[in-house]
Design an enzyme around this catalytic site. Sequence first.
Site, short mmCIF file in Angstrom:
data_model
loop_
_atom_site.label_atom_id
_atom_site.label_comp_id
_atom_site.label_asym_id
_atom_site.label_seq_id
_atom_site.Cartn_x
_atom_site.Cartn_y
_atom_site.Cartn_z
N LYS A 28 -9.79 -3.30 -0.77
CA LYS A 28 -8.25 -2.21 -1.93
C LYS A 28 -8.67 -0.45 -2.03
CE LYS A 28 -3.93 -1.86 -4.47
NZ LYS A 28 -3.46 -2.45 -4.81
N SER A 60 1.86 -3.53 -4.33
CA SER A 60 0.96 -1.90 -3.41
C SER A 60 -0.34 -2.08 -2.57
CB SER A 60 0.05 -1.25 -4.32
OG SER A 60 -0.83 -1.49 -5.51
N SER A 64 1.32 -5.98 -7.47
CA SER A 64 1.16 -5.42 -6.68
C SER A 64 0.08 -6.50 -5.22
CB SER A 64 0.18 -4.04 -6.70
OG SER A 64 0.88 -3.11 -6.77
#
Lengths: 483, 484, 96
Positions: free
Chosen positions: B75, B150, B174
């Site tokens: 990420k 996310s 997330s």
Amino acid sequence: MNYEAVIGLEVHVQLRTRTKMFCACANTFGAPPNTQTCPVCLGLPGALPSPNFEALRLTALTGLMLGGAIAPRCKFDRKNYFYPDVSKNYQISQYDLPICVGGELVLPRENYPKDAQKTVEESRRIRLVRIHLEEDVAKSFHFEAATGVDFNRAGAPLMEIVTQPDLRSPEEAFAFLSTLRLVLLYGGVSDADMEKGQLRCDCNVSVRPVDQEELGAKVEIKNMNSISGVRRALAHEIERQMDVARNGGRIAQETRRWDEAAGATFGMRSKEMAHDYRYFPEPDLLPVVVDSWIDEVRRAVPELPVARKERLMRRLGVGESNAEVLVADRELADWFEKAAATTKNANGVANFVVNDLLRELGAAGKPLVESPIAPEALGALVDLADAGRISSSQAKEVFAEMFRSGRAADEIVVERGMEQVSDTDAIGKLCDEVLAVNAAMVAQIREGNVKAVGNLVGQVMKRSQGKANPAMVNAALKEKLGI
Amino acid sequence: MKLHEFTASRAVAAIRRCEVSSEDLVRALLARMEAVEPQISAMLHVDAEAALAEARARDAAPPSGPLHGIPIALKDNLSVRGQPCTCASRILRGYRAPYDATVVEKLRRAGAVLLGRANMDEFAMGSSTETSSVRATRNPWDPARAPGGSSGGAAAAVAAREAFAALGSDTGGSIRQPAAFCGCVGLKPTYGRVSRYGLVAFASSLDQIGPLTRDVRDAALLFNAIAGHDPHDSTSLSDAPADLSSALGRGVRGLKLGLPREYFLKGIERDVEESVRRAARELEKLGAEIVEVSLPHTEYAVATYYVLATAEASANLARFDGVRYGHRAEKPSDLLEMYGRTRAEGFGAEVKRRIILGTYVLSRGYHDAYYLHAQKARTLIRGDFQQAFARCDAILTPTTPTPAFKLGEKMQDPLQMYLADIFTIAVNLAGACAISLPCGFVVRETTLPVGLQIIGPWMREETIFRIADAYEQATAWREEAPPL
Amino acid sequence: MNSSSDLHVRYVAQLARLKLSEEEACRYQEQLEQIVRYIEQIRKLDVRGIEPTAHVVERVNPMRADDPAPSLSPDDATANAPLRAEHLFMVPKVVE
């Protein structure tokens, strides 16, 4: 109407640690810009603080030295405000649970400015509000059109000591800072050099009519970089406020900046439009609980200057002025005590340390640790003099030689043939010789001019090449003269 | 089977047996990206040459660890020395991190190859990856739908077979919510289990890094590689994580699993609920005992979360000011204007909303009413879990109340977006661990995966792995691939 | 008791150093009032006698020994600076 000043101090002390508060960058002064920075103290995305135990230990030690209560549990908080010298735009500090609460500092007379010592009546006790730990901010350099920021100092461990508004004059503020500085040096907590910014002080000062309980509007003064600067700034600011008050004006609550060159304080343009620091517990740091380590800190609390001075005078018989000089420097006092432990005449040692050793070190530009004379060696010298083996003036001479060569006192005494003659027969013989050639003086003495004995003593000493024990010579002559 | 269809464990075995090289794997994944990225947009930065060079270096070296030669996607909020780390924000455009996150160091030590950076909601603030300042990522099961967020880029990349595995971060769901939306496995470890050093903070007391993978065993493989104490993170746990290899394959006989009644009330779509209940029955068949538990403060979790998370975020994001790195407004007239414009230009709408909310709940006069009150509510929510775990070994819930929603559907209504995390948020507040894994499919316009969330007590990752593995081995959901 | 109408987006944005356009300020005001109304439900919760939770980790005293480690080079430290001069981070003049 008579006015009095009410002063409270917020003192920031840079702790003497090897590394910063929350990262392992070196905590040293004067390195080239941004050479002592890392992701943590630069506030880079993703970096996390990791607390330095030594900083906590030194803060707790300070709290104990100042008689404060160490909180069983304390924590860190974020103090939020935007400023280029705050790398994360929040400062890690302690808000509602500081490491130490309360405490006090007694101001001894000798720590007041020299010119004010005569008027000091009672020893004042200044109460402390709290002591907490936080991180220092970066250093800004202001240029013509821009400001440059160096983060070397950012994140250095900074201890804040807050006093109650107990101080009443610039001289007391001076004495407080001098006394505090000495305590900090004693604990090895900080080098406390104001010029290097290791000891910084903001003053809160207000004035009020002497019979009034309520405090006047508080003015905060910043930017003082010496203890005498604090005194001057406060004297100026108090005068200014009293003028305003006497002329019926209103004193504005504000922050003012001391300008040393102008000798005046000036209002600062406000940094923040509103102070709302939005404190909240630092989620990146867990609470600190002291029970597992505080006893060790307690054992490390040194005897403080005031108590030490008292002890040197009472227990060791050191004169007051000597004691003052000695305790003003922990290292020096330690050195002295080591020397004094080897002899009975502590004040004799103190005289040498305060007068001769300090002078010689100063002349040679040497720090105490490089003294060519070891404490025990000085003790031995004092013993030689006390035993009457050398005279006091010879002792001075031997001291000078010891300092020059680092050799032992007895070695020098023997080599120079200085040893006093304490042999009664030898002295008696010398006295007889002198009496024989001074018939007129002997007659005068017998008629009552006792003072002239001194002259005869001098002659005996001369004949002995200074080696005779003067006290014995004196006694022998008097005996022979029958006085 | 094509190389890009491998799981991480299979790739590990293939490398160990010298059937493939790390370079082969990287090339296969790069080729897959080329094929599917135009539809999915899961990745933000991929430095193909750097990844290939790392792979070749691994191939030339003796086997170095359990992930030797395995490419892993990250990420874009994890710091890697010399790489961008933008958090999908304009404010970090151009920034290159000068240091490695602890998880990155650990991955390298385990032998992994860094494949590239996955898209995300800006600063991890969002549940759909639509708040990314670069572009929205699409759900591989239906490109009209969101992959969740996310960590939507990471989940979509794993689901679309562009990466064997990825690391994401989970503050309120997330990792788990996008894992559920994309049909992969996502783990939110116990708070403190994985070092946060080098993870760009959203809400420090809630953030955890965790793996997104195709199956449970891969999640265990990655978790083993990244978990453990780190002196750079004061909040990291000092206890050594349990060895998961003994948990896998042990079955669930004797375990008590709780179904919290508050999670099966309003808002949950019927077929989603049915999938989860079916999963519970399956686990019962496998020997677990199902009990009802209660988490009475569940309804306050989202509100509590949005107070605490935004408060912490308002401070965490203060450092993005244009002084030391990232975007700075052109020709500011003074310092205040530089701050104001830099941050106005650099942050997107959702980030600004949360900064304002977080600043507000901490501000003078409101701190006690909101922030302090929420901290106390957190105590109650945490207590709910403590009481529930006195009655059961783990808790089963849906990961989300609905399957993947459509792109754009919730962007105009921030509150509806916040409520998408309703089943995952409480776990972060409690600090417990949880895993999401596929437990079926439901049909909207297309077939969409449903996630089962297994919540475990603090530091009991081995329990949730044991349950997840048993369930996965007994079912075939992981065989399904998105229609790409 | 404070209510959501007390939220002044402009003031709070200023505290957070966010310059908002007129349009943004209005939009956020509306959206955040709605969110604050939702958040206010936590006030229904009786929290008397409840300790606040700042950390879920029960550890205390994680501390570091006072041993220095190498810093970044000044080039690396300032490499990302939007404006630098001689290894200093440059900002518009700070007025005291």
